[in-house]
Structures are given as structure tokens and as C-alpha cells.
Design an enzyme around this catalytic site. Sequence first.
Site, PDB file in Angstrom:
ATOM      1  N   HIS A 237       0.826  -1.211   0.000  1.00  0.00           N
ATOM      2  CA  HIS A 237       0.000   0.000   0.000  1.00  0.00           C
ATOM      3  C   HIS A 237       0.866   1.269   0.000  1.00  0.00           C
ATOM      4  O   HIS A 237       0.743   2.086  -0.897  1.00  0.00           O
ATOM      5  CB  HIS A 237      -1.057   0.052   1.108  1.00  0.00           C
ATOM      6  N   HIS A 390      -5.091   2.766 -13.007  1.00  0.00           N
ATOM      7  CA  HIS A 390      -4.617   3.512 -14.173  1.00  0.00           C
ATOM      8  C   HIS A 390      -4.895   5.012 -14.024  1.00  0.00           C
ATOM      9  O   HIS A 390      -4.207   5.829 -14.622  1.00  0.00           O
ATOM     10  CB  HIS A 390      -5.198   2.945 -15.464  1.00  0.00           C
ATOM     11  N   ARG A 451     -10.020  -9.243 -13.022  1.00  0.00           N
ATOM     12  CA  ARG A 451      -8.742  -8.685 -13.437  1.00  0.00           C
ATOM     13  C   ARG A 451      -7.748  -9.830 -13.558  1.00  0.00           C
ATOM     14  O   ARG A 451      -7.951 -10.896 -13.000  1.00  0.00           O
ATOM     15  CB  ARG A 451      -8.250  -7.617 -12.455  1.00  0.00           C
ATOM     16  N   ARG A 452      -6.679  -9.587 -14.276  1.00  0.00           N
ATOM     17  CA  ARG A 452      -5.591 -10.554 -14.390  1.00  0.00           C
ATOM     18  C   ARG A 452      -6.027 -11.921 -14.908  1.00  0.00           C
ATOM     19  O   ARG A 452      -5.477 -12.935 -14.500  1.00  0.00           O
ATOM     20  CB  ARG A 452      -4.934 -10.759 -13.035  1.00  0.00           C
TER      21      ARG A 452
END
Length: 567
Positions: A237, A390, A451-452
Site C-alpha cells: 500500500h 490507471h 482482473r488478471r
Amino acid sequence: MAAITRPRGAERVLATDRFATEIRLARLNILIAFIALALGGLMGVLQILQYNGIDLYRFIKPILPGGYYQGLTLHGVLNVLVFTTFYIIGFLTLITAKAFDKPLVHKGLGWFTFWLMLGGLLMTALPILLNNATVLFTFYPPLKADGFFYLGLTLVVVGTYFLLLNQALTYRVWRKENPKAKIPLPAFMAIVTMSMWVIATIGIAAEMLFLLIPWSFGWVEGTDVLLARTLFWFTGHPIVYFWLLPAYISWYTMIPKQAGGKLFSEPMARVSFVLFLVLSIPIGIHHQYTDPGISAIWKLVHFIFTVGVFFPSLLTFFNVVASLEHAGRSRGGKGWLAWIFALPWKSATFTAQVFAMILFAFGGAGGVINASYNLNLVVHNTAWISGHFHLTVGSAVALSFMGMGYWLVPYLSGRRLFSNFLGLAASWCWLIGMILFSHFMHMLGLLGVPRRSMLGGAPYFNESTYAGVAEWRLLLPVAMVGGLVMFVSAILFYTNMVLTITRGQPEPNQQIPFAEKISGPEDVPAVLDRFWPWVVGAIMLIAINYGPTLYYLISTSRLNIPGLRPW
Ligand code: HAS
Ligand code: CU
């Protein structure tokens, strides 16, 4: 044919420049950073095409046998680990020295930092390229990489420690010479950033040394996945603020001048930075809301403190916009909002960074949704998260770093920016491309796109694998268009940079655009000119927020999970 002239002007200046070492270090670090961004960004384009069923990885199988997942590992490692870290170390080396108006005291240490990081980078790169470290940038076990991948990354991180050491030594000498003065704002911010980062890396250092390195070299049988993830996010983080704060340094200490005004408040800027030092680290469990084995109480506490870390960014929002308003009005702007039009929108370095801010306002708002314990369950591990980061690291940070490049690369090369127009075009393309890409990634996430995951191409992208595929098919192409527009932006950016270095008009003696302040150092209370109270505060809060969870995980730990290598 006109011969390509080497920047002789700059080289000659360097020979006598007091800051020659810092300039050289910044050049090399930033060069590596931008090469990493280019390669990493290219992988990003391949990924969004792949999501849409256009599998270009097929054509580069001999180079990247691991296909999508190897590409994704490269994308993550090159963009968020290599690009950021090298750029930041180069930039902060230069900024610290220039702000103190004093070269860093230990030149050898500066070079040691660089070579250690470069050695680490090469050691990490090889296993990734050989498909022996296709573990994504988070390298969660049980995915297992070649041991040198972990060792190399550790060296990169350890290398960065020596910049803090160099800064501290330089600060000590400067303090002796200036017993009464306030630390110059950019130097204060650079040291706070590095202090936060060094404390933050305790987690990943422990993960590497005690878990991953012994495991990957076969010295222990297995590992503990939950403990590894927890140590990872201890660093994972705050690393986002390690990326963000150098962009903030530019927004606070340079943009006001580039906009034609002054920084609104130095004391408030310092409050923001010390709050980041205290609050950035003890909140990492907000990445682990869905992990079993961590008490709900500590998840709640980390949620509350995550809301706390929102405030230094809100302070930044206020302070930076107030500075922009001051600049707009100084340039003759009037009205409630019409002053915005008086800002220097024709300057590429200004425009790129303000676009980065605007995108970040949305990324930050999404951050609260991620942080909310219950809403996180909807978005966790979906394309929403890719949309979020992003806007943050991919815009607030990357677009700012590129925007800063429009003055920094000319400064470092002693040459005028080749084309301000190309820079503006690149900035607009990034803004438009990123709006399309990130907005639709957020929407796709809400529709359940993981995701991924290698979505595109049979047998993955079909009705039997995923529900809701028909809805995804409508939106994925828009995200792809966004990705392609960003690709155009990148081409414009790199063309401009290469032409600046090779063809730009020689222009030695450029200055770093440090801004003046409306409320400056004279208004800064003594406590905002010290590091230790905040470092101690940070360590105490980390002990409280992480102590019980880490104690429990370590005391019940069993190193019995074997490694996996699916790709
Ligand atoms: Fe985040 C996941 C929460 C900020 C990056 N984040 C990620 C991941 C990345 C990332 C890479 O709580 C994925 C990691 C992975 O691989 O799993 N994030 C937050 C919160 C904030 C936040 C609360 N993130 C960042 C920043 C990043 C970053 C900064 C990179 C640099 N994030 C989360 C959470 C997750 C997460 C959960 C886990 C999700 C999950 O389930 O996996 C806050 O710090 C944001 C505060 C920001 C603001 C915006 C301030 C705006 C400013 C600009 C103002 C100026 C303007 C200009 C608008 C409050 C300062 C005006 C212009 C004129 C002309 C007038
Ligand atoms: Cu986070």
C-alpha cells in the site's frame, strides 16, 4: 546531411557544474525509467488487445513463451516497480541537492545506489524474460519464481536506502551551516518521501528474507501464503504514495511557478507530507478484506485509517487548486471559474500535469469505494481495480512524470524541448485515452470482468466460461480504443524525447522551476521542520495497527505450502 550534434554545451557545463554527479545520476536513472515505461507500456497494449480476442502474443511466442501472464508480469514490474523507482530516485537525488543548493555530500554513495539498483534490476529481468518468474508484480505465493527474481528486487529496494542515507548526511551538513533556516520545501518533501518509503519496505524486506528467498532457493520446504501477502501489503500500500509524493513535489513546488503564480501555503503542504509519513503504512489490510485469517476488527481499523489518508490528498487538492487560481488571476483571469482559461494551457509540461491531477481526482474518489469494507466486495479482483490504478499510478504519477519530462529532459540534456506541440498532443491523447480506458474498465469491473485473467480467445472468452459475456463484448472494445489512443500518446512522447536529446537546440544554464510561496517558510511552525516526531508517530501507529495481526500470523505460521508454476 546535417550531423547529429552531441550536446557539447551541456557536457562542457557539466565539467564545471557543482551538481555534475547529481545531473549524471538523474540522467541515467530517468533514462532507465523511460525505457522501462516504453517496454512495459507496450505489454499493456498487447493485453487490452488480448482482452478483445486479438492475441498478438502468438507472434512473439519465441520471445515471450509465457504469453499473456508473462506479458502482464512485465507490464506490472516494468511500469510500477522499475519506471517509478528509477525515476523517483533520479528525480529526488537532483531535487534534494538543488533545493539545499548543495551537492549530496557522498558522491560515491550516489553511484553505489545506482549500481546496486541496476545490478538488482538485471538480476530480476533475466528470470522474467526466461519465463521463470511469471508471478505478476505482486508475486503472491504459492506462485513461485526463480530465486534471483526475489533477490534482484531486494537489491533494488536496498539500493534506494542509500539515497536516504545520503540525504540525511547532506541535511546534517546543511543544518550546521544554516542553524536557523527552515529546510527548503522540496528537500523537506524529498526526505519525508524517502523516510516513509524506507520504513514501508520493512514488510517486503521481511517477506523476501524470511519467506520467499529461502523458499525459492529450496532451503525450506514451503511457505506461508497469508503471512507473505500481509507482509507484501505492508509495503504494497504505501508504495503507492512513494510513487505519488514525487508527483506532489512537482505539483507543490514547481507547477505554481510554471502556471505563472506562487504556492498558496507552504505550512499546509508540509502538513500534507507529514500526514503521509504517519498514515501511509498502517492501512495495508485494505487490500486484504477478502483474505481469511485476518480479524474483522483489524480490517475495520485499517479501513478507518485509510479514510484518514484521504485527507492529505484533500489538502493537496485545496492547496494546488488555490495556487492555480492565484496563477490564473495573476495572469489577468477573472470570474469564479473563468480564471481557469487564463492558465498556460499552451505549455506541455503544465497541461500534462494538470490533466494528471484531473484524472487523479476521479481515481481518488474510486479509492474511497475500494477502501469501504462492504463495497470492496463488489469490486475486489475485478477490472474496476485496474481502472482505479490507471487513474492513480497510470495518470497522477505516470502522466506527471512524463509532463515533468518536458522540462526535466531538456534540463538534463542541456537542449531545448524539441516540440511543445507534440507534448501537448501527447497530453491530450493520454487524457482522452485514459478517460475511455479507465471509465470502461470500471464499468466492466461492475459487470464482473475479473482482473488478471486471460479473457480473449477460445476457450476463455465464451459463454460457458463466464456469465455476462455478451455485455462485456459491448464495452471491451471501447476500453481497447482508449488503450490505443494512449499508445499514440506514448509514441508522440517518445518521439519528442528522442528528438530533444538528439536534435534539440543546445540550451545550457537552464533552471529548475522552483516556485515562490504566498505563505512561506516564515509561517512554518518548528514541528513542521522536523522529521523525528513524525517518524516516531509512524512507527507507533504501525506497531498498533499491525502488531496483533503480525504476531498472530507469525506465531501460528507453518511453512508448508509448496510452490506452483502454472505458466
Ligand atoms: Fe489505490 C488498489 C484505496 C490512492 C494505486 N491502488 C490499488 C492498486 C493500485 C493502487 C496499484 O482501499 C491495486 C493493487 C493490486 O495490484 O492489487 N487508493 C485507495 C485510496 C486512495 C488511493 C483510498 N491508489 C492510490 C494511489 C495509487 C494507487 C495514489 C498510485 C499512485 N486502492 C485503494 C484500495 C485498493 C486499492 C482499497 C484495494 C482494492 C482491492 O480490492 O484490491 C487515496 O489515497 C486517494 C486520495 C486521492 C484524492 C484525490 C485528490 C486530488 C488531487 C488533484 C486536485 C487537482 C485538480 C486540478 C483536480 C482525494 C490532489 C484542478 C484543475 C484546475 C485547472 C482547477
Ligand atoms: Cu492501498
